[in-house]
Design an enzyme around this catalytic site. Sequence first.
Site, mmCIF file in Angstrom:
data_model
loop_
_atom_site.group_PDB
_atom_site.id
_atom_site.type_symbol
_atom_site.label_atom_id
_atom_site.label_comp_id
_atom_site.label_asym_id
_atom_site.label_seq_id
_atom_site.Cartn_x
_atom_site.Cartn_y
_atom_site.Cartn_z
ATOM 1 N N CYS A 130 -0.057 0.902 -3.252
ATOM 2 C CA CYS A 130 -1.196 0.031 -3.539
ATOM 3 C C CYS A 130 -2.435 0.915 -3.650
ATOM 4 O O CYS A 130 -2.375 1.961 -4.289
ATOM 5 C CB CYS A 130 -1.340 -1.067 -2.488
ATOM 6 S SG CYS A 130 -1.397 -0.483 -0.783
ATOM 7 N N ARG B 267 -0.928 -2.879 1.540
ATOM 8 C CA ARG B 267 -0.163 -3.925 0.841
ATOM 9 C C ARG B 267 1.249 -3.459 0.506
ATOM 10 O O ARG B 267 2.197 -4.264 0.510
ATOM 11 C CB ARG B 267 -0.914 -4.346 -0.426
ATOM 12 C CG ARG B 267 -2.172 -5.129 -0.175
ATOM 13 C CD ARG B 267 -2.987 -5.344 -1.445
ATOM 14 N NE ARG B 267 -3.646 -4.123 -1.880
ATOM 15 C CZ ARG B 267 -4.339 -4.010 -3.011
ATOM 16 N NH1 ARG B 267 -4.432 -5.050 -3.839
ATOM 17 N NH2 ARG B 267 -4.929 -2.873 -3.332
#
Length: 354
Positions: free
Chosen positions: A290, A295
């Site tokens: 990410c 994430r």
Amino acid sequence: MKRRLISALVGITMVATMVVGCSKPSDDSQKTTGEKSNVKAEQVDTKKVFVSPAWVQSVIDGNQPESKNYTILEASWGTYKDSPTYKKGHIPGALHVDTSSVESEPIWNISDPKVVEKGMLDLGVTKDKTVIIYGNDISAASRVAYAYLWAGVDNVKVLNGGIDAWKKAGYKTETTVEKATPAKDFGTTVPAHPEYLMSIETVQDKLKNDKNFRLVSIRSKAEFDGKTSGYSYIDRAGEPKGAVWGHAGSDPYNMQDYLHKDGTIITANEMEKLWSDSNFNKSNELSFYCGTGWRAAVPWLIAYDAGWEGMTVYDGGWNEWQMNNNLPVQVGDPNSGNCQYTTVGKLPTDKAAK
């Protein structure tokens, strides 16, 4: 640190990690829970990550023989004073864990193994403890969970749905600021699982030479299309050349695509369906990334929980990639027919998030 301050400004805090030093609740917890509970739940395999509130309560109640020695962590960036939820009410006995205990500037990669090990020992975390992590942000909790598995903790759990699920289930909270009992010996060499992390050098090699490899962007569509970097401190926008989109959420601080409406995590089968608009699946070798690693940990944990082999996190993400002017990038979605290819050094520097 900039990243954390920005997320706080937008009202979203990274998952808080709290550590429980023992299996008995504190005196304050006794007061808030009233009569001693006796919740029982089915045993969960060591390699399974996501657990229900009932399972966590059964651990606290001493009804999980394999998890008598446990720690509960509420994760977010900063100290417990910076957490938006810890002082308002946390799981009885839970300690707060700062996400910065597992990562460091300027790239926000996983820190030096000795630093990560010290952070765990300070919280009483050892290889053989059951570590239960939760928060009000799945990305923060997942970041710490991933780092602990990489380090070598055998049994890492994430409370599915976080503190909201705990409260909805009717279990009590406490406001006592818990103090950790530090441990002296982690129990193995950190990292015990270096294979969970992929370096930027390996990513470059695989993108060029491995047809089965997919570098999966777990970022918002606006980030993937190169409209914004997603971060106030990253000026350039784009993706490594060859990256594919694996969905995420509306912005760098949300993961709606990987969550049900009630805040619980999607299943591995649902994740495969989410990827149906892209040219990859679990038969490929997948490395998730990410902006700076938070994430990306979410789909990795889902894959780990499902028993998928060979999945990694490219920890440096876009932040590390855009620090090298010579690396190839794509701006726009290659599947759209409107994608430009260039190098980092030729990208405009006006794409920082406002």
